[in-house]
Scaffold this motif. Structure first.
Motif, mmCIF file in Angstrom:
data_model
loop_
_atom_site.group_PDB
_atom_site.id
_atom_site.type_symbol
_atom_site.label_atom_id
_atom_site.label_comp_id
_atom_site.label_asym_id
_atom_site.label_seq_id
_atom_site.Cartn_x
_atom_site.Cartn_y
_atom_site.Cartn_z
ATOM 1 N N VAL A 249 0.828 -1.199 0.000
ATOM 2 C CA VAL A 249 0.000 0.000 0.000
ATOM 3 C C VAL A 249 0.868 1.257 0.000
ATOM 4 O O VAL A 249 0.634 2.198 -0.781
ATOM 5 C CB VAL A 249 -0.948 0.006 1.214
ATOM 6 C CG1 VAL A 249 -1.624 1.367 1.345
ATOM 7 C CG2 VAL A 249 -1.994 -1.090 1.084
ATOM 8 N N LEU A 250 1.870 1.301 0.864
ATOM 9 C CA LEU A 250 2.753 2.469 0.937
ATOM 10 C C LEU A 250 3.511 2.679 -0.373
ATOM 11 O O LEU A 250 3.695 3.817 -0.820
ATOM 12 C CB LEU A 250 3.732 2.311 2.097
ATOM 13 C CG LEU A 250 3.117 2.396 3.505
ATOM 14 C CD1 LEU A 250 4.171 2.059 4.572
ATOM 15 C CD2 LEU A 250 2.550 3.780 3.761
ATOM 16 N N ALA A 251 3.933 1.573 -0.996
ATOM 17 C CA ALA A 251 4.649 1.675 -2.273
ATOM 18 C C ALA A 251 3.733 2.237 -3.359
ATOM 19 O O ALA A 251 4.161 3.064 -4.179
ATOM 20 C CB ALA A 251 5.181 0.304 -2.681
ATOM 21 N N ALA A 252 2.471 1.807 -3.367
ATOM 22 C CA ALA A 252 1.527 2.308 -4.375
ATOM 23 C C ALA A 252 1.266 3.797 -4.192
ATOM 24 O O ALA A 252 1.213 4.559 -5.170
ATOM 25 C CB ALA A 252 0.216 1.523 -4.287
ATOM 26 N N LEU A 253 1.094 4.244 -2.954
ATOM 27 C CA LEU A 253 0.865 5.670 -2.689
ATOM 28 C C LEU A 253 2.087 6.501 -3.072
ATOM 29 O O LEU A 253 1.956 7.604 -3.614
ATOM 30 C CB LEU A 253 0.531 5.874 -1.208
ATOM 31 C CG LEU A 253 -0.777 5.248 -0.715
ATOM 32 C CD1 LEU A 253 -0.899 5.382 0.804
ATOM 33 C CD2 LEU A 253 -1.975 5.891 -1.399
ATOM 34 N N GLU A 254 3.262 5.966 -2.791
ATOM 35 C CA GLU A 254 4.487 6.693 -3.137
ATOM 36 C C GLU A 254 4.660 6.786 -4.651
ATOM 37 O O GLU A 254 5.014 7.844 -5.184
ATOM 38 C CB GLU A 254 5.691 5.994 -2.509
ATOM 39 C CG GLU A 254 6.994 6.753 -2.670
ATOM 40 C CD GLU A 254 8.091 6.202 -1.794
ATOM 41 O OE1 GLU A 254 9.121 6.893 -1.651
ATOM 42 O OE2 GLU A 254 7.939 5.097 -1.252
ATOM 43 N N ASP A 255 4.402 5.684 -5.354
ATOM 44 C CA ASP A 255 4.521 5.686 -6.819
ATOM 45 C C ASP A 255 3.538 6.657 -7.460
ATOM 46 O O ASP A 255 3.815 7.232 -8.517
ATOM 47 C CB ASP A 255 4.286 4.273 -7.373
ATOM 48 C CG ASP A 255 5.409 3.306 -7.005
ATOM 49 O OD1 ASP A 255 6.493 3.787 -6.615
ATOM 50 O OD2 ASP A 255 5.188 2.075 -7.093
ATOM 51 N N ALA A 256 2.388 6.850 -6.830
ATOM 52 C CA ALA A 256 1.373 7.772 -7.365
ATOM 53 C C ALA A 256 1.720 9.233 -7.096
ATOM 54 O O ALA A 256 1.052 10.130 -7.612
ATOM 55 C CB ALA A 256 0.003 7.443 -6.770
ATOM 56 N N GLY A 257 2.755 9.487 -6.295
ATOM 57 C CA GLY A 257 3.184 10.858 -6.025
ATOM 58 C C GLY A 257 2.435 11.536 -4.905
ATOM 59 O O GLY A 257 2.535 12.761 -4.737
ATOM 60 N N ILE A 258 1.693 10.783 -4.103
ATOM 61 C CA ILE A 258 0.902 11.390 -3.044
ATOM 62 C C ILE A 258 1.777 11.970 -1.936
ATOM 63 O O ILE A 258 1.452 13.019 -1.363
ATOM 64 C CB ILE A 258 -0.088 10.349 -2.469
ATOM 65 C CG1 ILE A 258 -1.127 9.989 -3.539
ATOM 66 C CG2 ILE A 258 -0.791 10.876 -1.219
ATOM 67 C CD1 ILE A 258 -2.090 8.904 -3.137
ATOM 68 N N GLY B 34 1.419 17.415 1.245
ATOM 69 C CA GLY B 34 0.276 17.438 2.137
ATOM 70 C C GLY B 34 0.055 16.157 2.912
ATOM 71 O O GLY B 34 -0.759 16.115 3.830
ATOM 72 N N LEU B 35 0.748 15.092 2.545
ATOM 73 C CA LEU B 35 0.558 13.804 3.210
ATOM 74 C C LEU B 35 1.915 13.137 3.430
ATOM 75 O O LEU B 35 2.771 13.133 2.550
ATOM 76 C CB LEU B 35 -0.338 12.890 2.362
ATOM 77 C CG LEU B 35 -0.687 11.535 2.971
ATOM 78 C CD1 LEU B 35 -1.599 11.715 4.189
ATOM 79 C CD2 LEU B 35 -1.373 10.630 1.946
ATOM 80 N N VAL B 36 2.104 12.596 4.623
ATOM 81 C CA VAL B 36 3.328 11.877 4.958
ATOM 82 C C VAL B 36 2.960 10.446 5.325
ATOM 83 O O VAL B 36 1.801 10.138 5.646
ATOM 84 C CB VAL B 36 4.075 12.550 6.136
ATOM 85 C CG1 VAL B 36 4.565 13.925 5.734
ATOM 86 C CG2 VAL B 36 3.178 12.638 7.364
ATOM 87 N N LYS B 37 3.949 9.563 5.317
ATOM 88 C CA LYS B 37 3.684 8.151 5.571
ATOM 89 C C LYS B 37 3.150 7.910 6.978
ATOM 90 O O LYS B 37 2.428 6.938 7.210
ATOM 91 C CB LYS B 37 4.960 7.336 5.337
ATOM 92 C CG LYS B 37 5.390 7.292 3.883
ATOM 93 C CD LYS B 37 6.617 6.412 3.689
ATOM 94 C CE LYS B 37 7.017 6.355 2.221
ATOM 95 N NZ LYS B 37 8.209 5.496 2.010
ATOM 96 N N ASP B 38 3.516 8.757 7.927
ATOM 97 C CA ASP B 38 3.039 8.590 9.298
ATOM 98 C C ASP B 38 1.529 8.765 9.411
ATOM 99 O O ASP B 38 0.925 8.373 10.423
ATOM 100 C CB ASP B 38 3.735 9.589 10.228
ATOM 101 C CG ASP B 38 5.209 9.256 10.420
ATOM 102 O OD1 ASP B 38 5.597 8.102 10.146
ATOM 103 O OD2 ASP B 38 5.970 10.151 10.833
ATOM 104 N N LYS B 39 0.911 9.371 8.390
ATOM 105 C CA LYS B 39 -0.537 9.578 8.421
ATOM 106 C C LYS B 39 -1.289 8.495 7.649
ATOM 107 O O LYS B 39 -2.481 8.631 7.378
ATOM 108 C CB LYS B 39 -0.881 10.961 7.868
ATOM 109 C CG LYS B 39 -0.421 12.095 8.762
ATOM 110 C CD LYS B 39 -0.854 13.443 8.234
ATOM 111 C CE LYS B 39 -0.398 14.567 9.165
ATOM 112 N NZ LYS B 39 -0.822 15.902 8.682
#
Length: 270
Positions: free
Chosen positions: A183-192, A197-202
């Motif tokens: 999930v984290l890899a997908a969000l990172e690849d999408a540029g989120i 405005g968003l960090v992994k801790d959230k």
């Protein structure tokens, strides 16, 4: 009024129209009372300028009618009629161009996606949102165990707009650590995470549906977005607003619960 002066005036009105349209589309929410009054005054000035521009043309057409009527009397050649008519045609064209400029100015300005997001969220400053079926293509924790997670391309623009002015938390129930990594890899690849405005801790993970409900109650958001009707029902008493994402229109759980087939549909972005 000379034809060159009319041309210059029309060009000036067009430039003012473009500048004011840019002002509305870029900073509509930031206009104070004085700015709105100034824009309104300018609109009135343009309108009356157009009326002044139009007046000589009306007089010319009246003069043309008198000339055409007098041409039927003896001693006036047919050649004079041929000279007068093009003048009336020209003035009509100028009137039409001036009217088009005024109409263009008074057309409603389409709000930006950011303005729509803020309006739909009622200026809420904290949002919690589940991942499966809302942000991700996958709809169950079991799917995350067997394949890579995929962020919906249609939701990405809305999600990034929300992160610009909201404190956003994403959460989901997962069955193992590998699912979290996907999930984290997908969000990172999408540029989120690169939007600022968003960090992994959230991005929060839990092992049960009740765990997600507990996360939401602890964070006390203005809005919660979920696709589980039971979670929506449980939180209706505690959260100011909720969005129930479902492919079909479900029965509304409470007055503060809104329904939409997707997050992007709720904001009208598709």
């Amino acid at each position: 009024m000379a034809e060159s002066s009319k041309e210059e005036l029309l060009e000036l009105i067009k430039r003012l129209t473009l500048k004011i349209s840019d002002l509305f589309s870029s900073s509509l929410n930031n206009l104070d009372t004085h700015s709105i009054g100034a824009v309104a005054g300018l609109a009135v000035a343009i309108f009356f300028t157009w009326r002044l521009l139009r007046s000589p043309s009306v007089s010319q057409r009246r003069q043309q009618k008198r000339q055409v009527a007098s041409s039927s009397t003896p001693g006036v050649s047919a050649h004079s009629n041929a000279v007068v008519v093009p003048s009336g045609v020209c003035s009509t064209s100028e009137d039409s161009r001036a009217q088009n400029v005024v109409d263009e100015f008074f057309q409603p300005v389409k709000p930006s996606l950011g303005q729509i997001v803020r309006q739909r969220l009622s200026e809420g400053r904290k949002v919690t949102c589940r991942l499966l079926g809302v942000i991700l293509e996958e709809t169950s924790p079991e799917e995350l165990q067997v394949k890579q997670a995929t962020v919906k391309s249609s939701v990405l623009e809305v999600l990034l707009e929300i992160t610009k002015f909201c404190d956003l938390y994403l959460m989901e129930r997962v069955l193992d650590d590998e699912s979290e990594k996907r999930v984290l890899a997908a969000l990172e690849d999408a540029g989120i995470f690169t939007s600022g405005g968003l960090v992994k801790d959230k991005v929060l993970f839990c092992s049960t549906e009740n765990g997600r409900s507990s996360f939401v109650r602890q964070l006390e958001p203005d809005w919660h977005v979920d696709s589980n009707p039971e979670i929506i029902s449980q939180l209706a008493r505690f959260i100011k607003y909720q969005l129930h994402v479902a492919p079909f229109r479900p029965e509304r759980a409470a007055a503060n619960v809104f329904c939409a087939p997707s997050l992007e549909h709720f904001f009208g972005s598709i």
